[in-house]
Design a protein around this motif. Structure first.
Motif, mmCIF file in Angstrom:
data_model
loop_
_atom_site.group_PDB
_atom_site.id
_atom_site.type_symbol
_atom_site.label_atom_id
_atom_site.label_comp_id
_atom_site.label_asym_id
_atom_site.label_seq_id
_atom_site.Cartn_x
_atom_site.Cartn_y
_atom_site.Cartn_z
ATOM 1 N N ALA A 59 -2.843 -3.449 -8.780
ATOM 2 C CA ALA A 59 -3.087 -2.241 -7.884
ATOM 3 C C ALA A 59 -4.666 -1.570 -7.928
ATOM 4 N N VAL A 60 -4.865 -1.390 -6.912
ATOM 5 C CA VAL A 60 -5.969 0.012 -6.903
ATOM 6 C C VAL A 60 -5.641 1.011 -6.158
ATOM 7 N N LEU A 61 -6.023 1.986 -7.174
ATOM 8 C CA LEU A 61 -5.558 3.460 -7.271
ATOM 9 C C LEU A 61 -6.609 4.430 -6.668
ATOM 10 N N SER A 62 -6.651 5.569 -6.003
ATOM 11 C CA SER A 62 -7.947 6.388 -5.958
ATOM 12 C C SER A 62 -7.630 8.212 -5.895
ATOM 13 N N LEU A 72 1.011 -1.104 -0.411
ATOM 14 C CA LEU A 72 -0.626 -0.419 -0.229
ATOM 15 C C LEU A 72 0.926 0.925 -0.319
ATOM 16 N N GLY A 73 0.419 2.207 -0.068
ATOM 17 C CA GLY A 73 1.187 3.481 -0.447
ATOM 18 C C GLY A 73 0.546 4.653 -1.345
ATOM 19 N N SER A 74 1.543 5.108 -1.674
ATOM 20 C CA SER A 74 1.225 6.193 -3.748
ATOM 21 C C SER A 74 2.287 6.994 -3.998
ATOM 22 N N GLU A 81 -2.698 7.719 -4.644
ATOM 23 C CA GLU A 81 -3.099 6.336 -3.248
ATOM 24 C C GLU A 81 -2.968 5.117 -3.816
ATOM 25 N N VAL A 82 -2.392 4.209 -3.013
ATOM 26 C CA VAL A 82 -2.106 3.080 -3.740
ATOM 27 C C VAL A 82 -2.851 2.207 -2.418
ATOM 28 N N ALA A 83 -4.627 1.769 -2.906
ATOM 29 C CA ALA A 83 -5.127 1.715 -1.675
ATOM 30 C C ALA A 83 -5.027 -0.129 -1.436
ATOM 31 N N ALA A 84 -4.372 -0.728 -2.443
ATOM 32 C CA ALA A 84 -4.291 -1.461 -2.367
ATOM 33 C C ALA A 84 -3.591 -2.019 -3.461
#
Lengths: 139, 139, 139
Positions: free
Chosen positions: C92-95, C43-45, C71-74
């Motif tokens: 990855a899931v980003l936001s 996780l992270g960004s 953001e890297v949500a998962a």
């Protein structure tokens, strides 16, 4: 890349309590098993959620609140120490009835139902201010 | 927070078979290794997906079907027993060609390609009706 | 379902370096600990991201680039060997600031901050061309 090999002192599954706070439940689990570090994954649903986005230029979190029931489609994070207190750094992907996904750093959310896996590490992960990002990071 | 320490009897990686059902493939893996509990994470792609959203007021699942190819960007869940049968409680985040994300409880989906990690636990996780949520929960 | 039991040779937590490439950082960790297979979550960004979607009919990846902080949500995936080189298959899931989620196969992304857990496996996961999907798969 800073990294550390970890020694796992125990693995746990937990059921987050309906009505409690999502992130605090994970911190409670860590506290109950005496862990100052660990890695978790989780899923479930919440009645609402407060999501944070870190502004990489202003070096500040922005907050968005969703006051609606949401599935927690994926949740990942780790437990460490921040200013001497247990802190669960928690990211999550949420979804609406039509499948639309929302995501980010989840600061708070009212648990409707939740299931988590937690791997406790022997050595604490201690967060300290990182100059280049102005975030509290470990290692 | 109800929780339990788990004893891991084995860790596995698996390749989900093209054309099979995403959730059933995970249940098949659990059955093949003789596990009545475990935790998994997975990724890959599906040819279609049926996503469920739990209505927290009506206490019923609503279903949305996406009849289109989707990436499985994240998938997390656990295996337990529901009415004496193996059940993989599976949440997933899916995505379209433009990156748009969809997410929720994935009831079914045709595997295009899939990779999973599964950690089998010694003691079964038995789901039973929970009064306050009307969901089948363990612990 | 093809599967394999794995022997874990070590578990690691790492901090992805600001400015480095997200996927390469995971490959670097695997290389540093001498692993030719493993499973990770993160996780992270990121400051930007290049996301791939596999066209199941044309059997080709399509690319979308997001040149914005996310953001890297998962993030979930595994490390294996592709043409003899370490390869981190990474989804990855980003936001975005408003919580909107984007997701898929992440080929590249500039790390702003990142945290990962990696479990190294003893036996290499070797990717080979699969005829029915035209993807490089292991097992």
């Amino acid at each position: 890349m800073n990294y550390r090999e970890v020694t796992v002192t125990g693995e746990y599954v937990g059921r987050l309590e309906t009505g409690a706070d999502w992130r605090e439940e994970i911190e409670t689990l860590a506290e109950d098993v005496g862990a100052e570090a660990g890695w978790f994954s989780a899923l479930g649903s919440v009645e609402d959620a407060e999501i944070w986005f870190y502004d990489q230029d202003d070096k500040q979190y922005q907050s968005v609140t969703f006051d609606e029931p949401l599935e927690v489609a994926a949740c990942v994070g780790n437990v460490g120490l921040l200013d001497g207190e247990l802190f669960a750094h928690t990211h999550a992907v949420l979804s609406r009835p039509n499948g639309q996904a929302l995501a980010g750093h989840i600061n708070a959310g009212t648990v409707f139902a939740g299931e988590c896996q937690f791997r406790a590490f022997e050595t604490p992960l201690v967060r300290e201010r990182d100059e280049s990002t102005d975030l509290d990071l470990w290692l």
